[in-house]
Design a protein around this motif. Structure first.
Motif, short mmCIF file in Angstrom:
data_model
loop_
_atom_site.label_atom_id
_atom_site.label_comp_id
_atom_site.label_asym_id
_atom_site.label_seq_id
_atom_site.Cartn_x
_atom_site.Cartn_y
_atom_site.Cartn_z
N THR A 252 38.00 42.52 39.08
CA THR A 252 38.32 41.12 39.27
C THR A 252 39.20 40.87 40.57
O THR A 252 40.00 41.29 40.43
CB THR A 252 39.01 40.34 37.99
N VAL B 175 41.32 38.42 42.70
CA VAL B 175 42.03 37.36 42.66
C VAL B 175 42.88 36.83 44.03
O VAL B 175 43.45 37.78 44.39
CB VAL B 175 43.01 37.47 41.53
N GLN C 216 39.19 33.35 41.35
CA GLN C 216 38.89 34.39 40.49
C GLN C 216 37.32 34.85 40.94
O GLN C 216 36.36 34.02 40.63
CB GLN C 216 39.03 34.44 38.99
N ASP D 106 34.66 37.72 39.88
CA ASP D 106 34.05 38.91 38.87
C ASP D 106 32.73 39.27 39.37
O ASP D 106 31.82 38.45 39.55
CB ASP D 106 33.96 38.61 37.46
N LEU E 105 45.75 34.89 34.40
CA LEU E 105 45.47 34.65 35.81
C LEU E 105 46.23 33.48 36.27
O LEU E 105 46.66 33.29 37.40
CB LEU E 105 43.90 34.47 35.89
#
Length: 284
Positions: free
Chosen positions: A93, A95, A108, A110, A233
């Motif tokens: 992930t 960020v 974010q 993924d 997050l």
């Protein structure tokens, strides 16, 4: 109570005891933070980080893909593997976080894969965006072009980090509760200062986790403790910045690493604007 659920409790003794000493100065580049400033004066801050789960030293989802690929290669069926670039992102992930003044944006990304067609692997990329300010937060799904507003999540950092001496009875109560549960080893400890991605941070350790929290922004209200866990997050980034985190034993579990962090370097303020074409459940 599970060990995961104990996380906020673990940091409570640390939050009560560790903030006052180095929050207003010290070594490793913290002396400038002794000057009182306003949270609204927060300069441009940009952070690039990666989250991933490791098992046996490798990202979990990447391992699952490689096992599936090996199994497919033994079958008499059409096979379409993922390209190498996508494989290198599986289970990670990515960020990015931006701050300036009273605004914060978190993006974010993924990466996973789809196998609805047997052994025909296709990459799946999901992107989400959070925009947070003093009036609330917008959670945006950039793939579905939808979003929602939560007025209960706000960017309301204190003017500067000011923590009074902790009450002894509260510290004793936390210690007694952990001891009663046979988990005294979970008490968070201050493990000193170090640097991550060129930034000063305070290392916190307990029986479960080893992490380092940025100490360079106390003048703008950034705390040097985290009460919502290092992997949240949005929530954990409202008041503090975790630069690294890993299991205490360095083995299987979730890891957080920082690739880059800049303070005072300008960036495009468009990162704080909601993209066009997003259908919001509730308009700000």
């Amino acid at each position: 109570m599970t060990r995961q659920n104990l996380f906020p409790l673990l940091l409570l003794p640390f939050a009560l005891t560790a903030c006052s000493g180095e929050a207003h100065g010290g070594s490793n580049g913290q002396a400038d933070d002794a000057q009182t400033s306003s949270a609204s004066d927060t300069p441009p801050i940009h952070i690039q980080q990666t989250l991933f789960d490791l098992k046996d030293g490798k990202p979990v989802l990447e391992q699952l893909y490689r096992k599936a690929l090996t199994a497919c290669s033994k079958l008499s069926v059409p096979l379409k593997p993922l390209d190498g670039d996508t494989v290198g992102k599986l289970g990670r992930t990515y960020v990015e976080t931006w701050y300036e003044g009273d605004r914060m944006a978190v993006r974010q990304d993924d990466w996973s894969y789809d196998t609805r067609q047997l052994c025909l692997f296709s990459p799946v990329h999901h992107t989400k965006l959070w925009l947070v300010g003093p009036d609330g937060a917008q959670a945006i799904d950039l793939d579905r072009h939808t979003g929602s507003v939560d007025n209960n999540i706000r960017l309301e950092r204190s003017e500067s980090e000011q923590t009074e001496a902790p009450p002894d009875d509260l510290k004793a109560a936390v210690a007694a509760q952990l001891k009663q549960q046979g988990q005294s080893d979970l008490m968070a400890q201050d493990a000193g200062q170090r640097r991550e991605a060129g930034q000063p941070c305070r290392q916190i350790r307990d029986a479960l986790i080893d992490m380092c929290v940025w100490t360079g922004g106390t003048r703008w209200g950034f705390n040097t403790t985290v009460s919502n866990g290092p992997y949240s997050l949005v929530l954990s980034r409202l008041q503090g910045i975790v630069l690294s985190a890993k299991p205490a034993d360095g083995g299987d579990g979730r890891y957080l690493s920082t690739q880059k962090m800049t303070v005072g370097t300008r960036f495009d303020n468009g990162v704080f604007s909601r993209p066009s074409g997003i259908a919001m459940d509730k308009m700000p």
